[in-house]
Scaffold this active site. Structure first.
Site, PDB file in Angstrom:
ATOM      1  N   ASP A  21      -7.165  55.670 102.679  1.00  0.00           N
ATOM      2  CA  ASP A  21      -7.114  55.938 104.112  1.00  0.00           C
ATOM      3  C   ASP A  21      -7.130  54.569 104.801  1.00  0.00           C
ATOM      4  O   ASP A  21      -7.550  53.567 104.212  1.00  0.00           O
ATOM      5  CB  ASP A  21      -8.322  56.769 104.519  1.00  0.00           C
ATOM      6  CG  ASP A  21      -8.392  57.021 106.006  1.00  0.00           C
ATOM      7  OD1 ASP A  21      -7.343  57.253 106.625  1.00  0.00           O
ATOM      8  OD2 ASP A  21      -9.510  56.972 106.555  1.00  0.00           O
ATOM      9  N   ASP A  23      -8.095  53.751 108.630  1.00  0.00           N
ATOM     10  CA  ASP A  23      -9.198  53.546 109.565  1.00  0.00           C
ATOM     11  C   ASP A  23     -10.535  53.942 108.933  1.00  0.00           C
ATOM     12  O   ASP A  23     -10.696  55.056 108.438  1.00  0.00           O
ATOM     13  CB  ASP A  23      -8.947  54.361 110.831  1.00  0.00           C
ATOM     14  CG  ASP A  23      -7.598  54.027 111.438  1.00  0.00           C
ATOM     15  OD1 ASP A  23      -7.447  52.919 111.961  1.00  0.00           O
ATOM     16  OD2 ASP A  23      -6.693  54.876 111.363  1.00  0.00           O
ATOM     17  N   THR A 114      -2.548  57.718 106.133  1.00  0.00           N
ATOM     18  CA  THR A 114      -3.315  57.703 107.375  1.00  0.00           C
ATOM     19  C   THR A 114      -2.902  58.821 108.313  1.00  0.00           C
ATOM     20  O   THR A 114      -1.750  59.279 108.284  1.00  0.00           O
ATOM     21  CB  THR A 114      -3.141  56.348 108.092  1.00  0.00           C
ATOM     22  OG1 THR A 114      -3.827  56.380 109.350  1.00  0.00           O
ATOM     23  CG2 THR A 114      -1.671  56.031 108.337  1.00  0.00           C
ATOM     24  N   SER A 115      -3.848  59.249 109.144  1.00  0.00           N
ATOM     25  CA  SER A 115      -3.557  60.252 110.156  1.00  0.00           C
ATOM     26  C   SER A 115      -2.904  59.646 111.394  1.00  0.00           C
ATOM     27  O   SER A 115      -2.488  60.376 112.293  1.00  0.00           O
ATOM     28  CB  SER A 115      -4.852  60.977 110.568  1.00  0.00           C
ATOM     29  OG  SER A 115      -5.393  61.680 109.477  1.00  0.00           O
ATOM     30  N   LYS A 146      -4.351  65.875 107.481  1.00  0.00           N
ATOM     31  CA  LYS A 146      -5.636  66.109 106.841  1.00  0.00           C
ATOM     32  C   LYS A 146      -6.432  67.127 107.664  1.00  0.00           C
ATOM     33  O   LYS A 146      -6.362  67.099 108.888  1.00  0.00           O
ATOM     34  CB  LYS A 146      -6.420  64.792 106.756  1.00  0.00           C
ATOM     35  CG  LYS A 146      -5.692  63.689 105.994  1.00  0.00           C
ATOM     36  CD  LYS A 146      -6.424  62.359 106.129  1.00  0.00           C
ATOM     37  CE  LYS A 146      -5.636  61.225 105.487  1.00  0.00           C
ATOM     38  NZ  LYS A 146      -6.304  59.914 105.640  1.00  0.00           N
ATOM     39  N   ASP A 171     -13.279  58.048 104.519  1.00  0.00           N
ATOM     40  CA  ASP A 171     -14.543  57.957 105.249  1.00  0.00           C
ATOM     41  C   ASP A 171     -14.858  59.203 106.053  1.00  0.00           C
ATOM     42  O   ASP A 171     -15.953  59.324 106.585  1.00  0.00           O
ATOM     43  CB  ASP A 171     -14.519  56.749 106.197  1.00  0.00           C
ATOM     44  CG  ASP A 171     -13.609  56.981 107.393  1.00  0.00           C
ATOM     45  OD1 ASP A 171     -12.457  57.433 107.180  1.00  0.00           O
ATOM     46  OD2 ASP A 171     -14.028  56.719 108.531  1.00  0.00           O
TER      47      ASP A 171
END
Length: 225
Positions: A21, A23, A114-115, A146, A171
């Site tokens: 991921d 961030d 990543t989102s 996600k 995270d």
């Protein structure tokens, strides 16, 4: 939140690839997230604190869909937050251990999932001084964000790997669920990951080593095992 840490005992995880991921794992974008989403929320009469608390691990499109009740307003609202986040990306910094670990990995063995949208992901990685990933899967590349496993499955596929033979670093609760649903072993990163079902949680990426198909966590600080 202060979390005690301790040097981790030897812990080896066999794996053929590492899926990160962005961030909260590779980069610290919390300040920019707060600035962008806070401004966006205030303009709509929403609580900046409540809105910021719900965005971690979620695509901006999914957050906007939850908060903007009028479907006709969502496109403009999404374009606005994407613009604000890119503008705030200059405040992004690398998290401890990220650069050292990424530079040690063969190009064909790692990816970022990543989102964030592509422009935002690249802007944050560049601001943090991290290398461009050989495979980058963003919100623009998947139909379902996600906690759906789509992003991690796509990244593993592009690397030519079985997701079950990869380790995912996350995270957030949504991210951990996505990695688990993809069939990967999930390592939680940072205090936020203590509230997830990650296999193990490390403070950051310092001390992690991947070599010859094994991820070694012996040098990491474990928050939970």
């Amino acid at each position: 939140m202060t979390v005690p840490s301790r040097p981790g005992p030897a812990l080896d995880i066999p794996c053929e690839g590492l899926l990160f991921d962005n961030d909260g794992v590779l980069v610290d974008s919390d300040h920019g997230v707060g600035l962008a989403w806070g401004q966006w929320a205030r303009a709509r009469g929403l609580s900046p604190r409540d809105v910021t608390a719900m965005v971690h691990g979620r695509r901006s499109a999914d957050t906007v869909a939850l908060l903007v009740t009028d479907p006709h307003e969502r496109a403009a609202a999404l374009a606005e937050i994407d613009r604000l986040e890119v503008e705030a990306a200059a405040t992004t910094t690398a998290l401890p251990g990220a650069l050292t670990l990424l530079e040690s990995l063969p190009q064909e063995r790692w990816a970022v999932v990543t989102s964030g949208v592509t422009a935002l992901a690249r802007a944050r990685l560049a601001s943090a001084g991290l290398p461009a990933p050989p495979v980058l899967v963003t919100a623009d590349d998947v139909r379902h964000g996600k906690p759906a496993p789509d992003g991690y499955r796509a990244a593993a596929r592009q690397l030519g790997l079985d997701p079950a033979r990869t380790v995912v670093f996350e995270d957030s609760t949504a991210g951990v669920r996505a990695g688990t649903a993809a069939g990967a072993t999930v390592v939680g990163v940072g205090p936020r990951a203590l509230d997830t079902d990650a296999f193990v949680v490390v403070r950051d990426l310092r001390g992690l080593v991947w070599r010859d198909g094994v991820l070694g966590l012996a040098g990491a600080q474990l928050l939970r095992r």
